[in-house]
Scaffold this motif. Structure first.
Motif, PDB file in Angstrom:
ATOM      1  N   ASP A 124       0.839  -1.202   0.000  1.00  0.00           N
ATOM      2  CA  ASP A 124       0.000   0.000   0.000  1.00  0.00           C
ATOM      3  C   ASP A 124       0.869   1.245   0.000  1.00  0.00           C
ATOM      4  N   GLN A 150       2.212   1.643  -3.410  1.00  0.00           N
ATOM      5  CA  GLN A 150       1.179   2.180  -4.295  1.00  0.00           C
ATOM      6  C   GLN A 150       1.029   3.679  -4.097  1.00  0.00           C
ATOM      7  N   GLU A 168       1.666   6.812  -6.755  1.00  0.00           N
ATOM      8  CA  GLU A 168       0.713   7.877  -7.089  1.00  0.00           C
ATOM      9  C   GLU A 168       1.276   9.253  -6.770  1.00  0.00           C
ATOM     10  N   GLN A 189       6.645   3.370 -11.204  1.00  0.00           N
ATOM     11  CA  GLN A 189       5.674   2.307 -11.485  1.00  0.00           C
ATOM     12  C   GLN A 189       6.159   1.014 -10.851  1.00  0.00           C
ATOM     13  N   PHE A 190       5.283   0.106 -10.734  1.00  0.00           N
ATOM     14  CA  PHE A 190       5.667  -1.178 -10.157  1.00  0.00           C
ATOM     15  C   PHE A 190       6.583  -1.921 -11.120  1.00  0.00           C
ATOM     16  N   LYS A 243       2.315  -6.233  -9.493  1.00  0.00           N
ATOM     17  CA  LYS A 243       2.143  -5.176  -8.516  1.00  0.00           C
ATOM     18  C   LYS A 243       3.408  -4.997  -7.678  1.00  0.00           C
TER      19      LYS A 243
END
Length: 263
Positions: free
Chosen positions: A68, A71, A75, A90-91, A103
């Motif tokens: 999380d 992520q 963002e 980015q992943f 992910k």
DNA sequence: GTTGAGCGTT
């Protein structure tokens, strides 16, 4: 090193790797760490470097402890400008050994046996389809070219750059080489593509060969014309003073305005 | 002094 005092990759089993692209070649892991650490627990920051030059390759890997947070970092940090360059976060898609990653987390089916489950899948390293569509064919990154070439040279020197990957080889790359090679021998056969008779400049003795026989007035180049006129004087050491020998050279290339006057 | 659409190290 990029690591925090440790050598080798830390435990990536429970980490989530982010790929940071488009970073400047001067950006270091120490520069990225505080940025990413603000949004979560960063386990490791690694910036692949060129083995020979030691220069950054322009991207980095940031490993987070929790997905999380990773992520969120994606963002928040994706698209920001770092060191004057807009980075992309980015992943990661692949693992250190080409493992499949989803992910940012390594999702690979580990067989019960502890054998070499790492055997990379035969699937080529194609980028995602969406990338191929939007992918603009700009100029390929030189760094990658260098890296790739040197890599091949070091490993398969005898193979040269023959066929690196029969299926994974880009068409344009191969096509270019082939086209060039094919053209070369063909041209060597005939001296000129027009035919066996190379065009000769002296073949056209007529000056009317030039479609535009009306040259602009000698006072052309108004923009260049300086009100003082001194600049031009400095630049042009009086074309008239050129020796005749030189004039012939220029004559063969393009008729000098003086020629017209002569007419 | 340099590049840039690219996936990783003891």
């Amino acid at each position: 090193m990029s690591h925090f005092g440790r050598s080798g990759p830390p435990d990536i089993r429970d980490t989530f790797s982010l790929l940071v692209l488009n970073i400047t070649f001067r950006t270091t892991a120490d520069d990225l760490f505080p940025l990413f650490d603000k949004y979560g627990k960063v386990v490791d920051v690694f910036i692949p470097r060129d083995r020979r030059t030691g220069e950054s390759r322009g991207f980095a890997f940031v490993r987070y402890k929790y997905p999380d947070e990773a992520q969120k970092a994606v963002e928040k940090l994706d698209g920001i400008t770092v060191d004057g360059r807009e980075i992309m976060v980015q992943f990661a898609k692949y693992g250190p050994n080409a493992e499949r990653i989803s992910k940012g987390r390594i999702v690979e089916f580990f067989p019960k046996s502890k054998g070499r489950s790492r055997s990379r899948s035969p699937r080529p390293r194609y980028r995602d389809d969406y990338r191929g569509r939007d992918h603009k064919r700009r100029s390929r990154s030189r760094s990658r070219d260098r890296y790739d070439r040197d890599r091949n040279r070091g490993r398969d020197r005898e193979h040269r750059r023959r066929s690196r990957s029969r299926s994974a080889s880009p068409d344009y790359d191969r096509g270019r080489y082939r086209g060039k090679l094919d053209e070369e021998p063909r041209r060597s056969r005939t001296r000129s593509p027009d035919g066996a008779s190379p065009v000769r400049r002296s073949l056209s003795p007529r000056r009317s060969a030039s479609p535009r026989r009306t040259p602009p007035s000698r006072d052309e180049s108004p923009a260049r014309h300086s009100p003082n006129g001194r600049d031009i004087d400095k630049r042009s050491p009086t074309p008239r003073s050129v020796s005749p020998d030189r004039r012939r050279h220029a004559d063969s290339r393009s008729p000098s305005p003086r020629n017209l006057e002569d007419d």
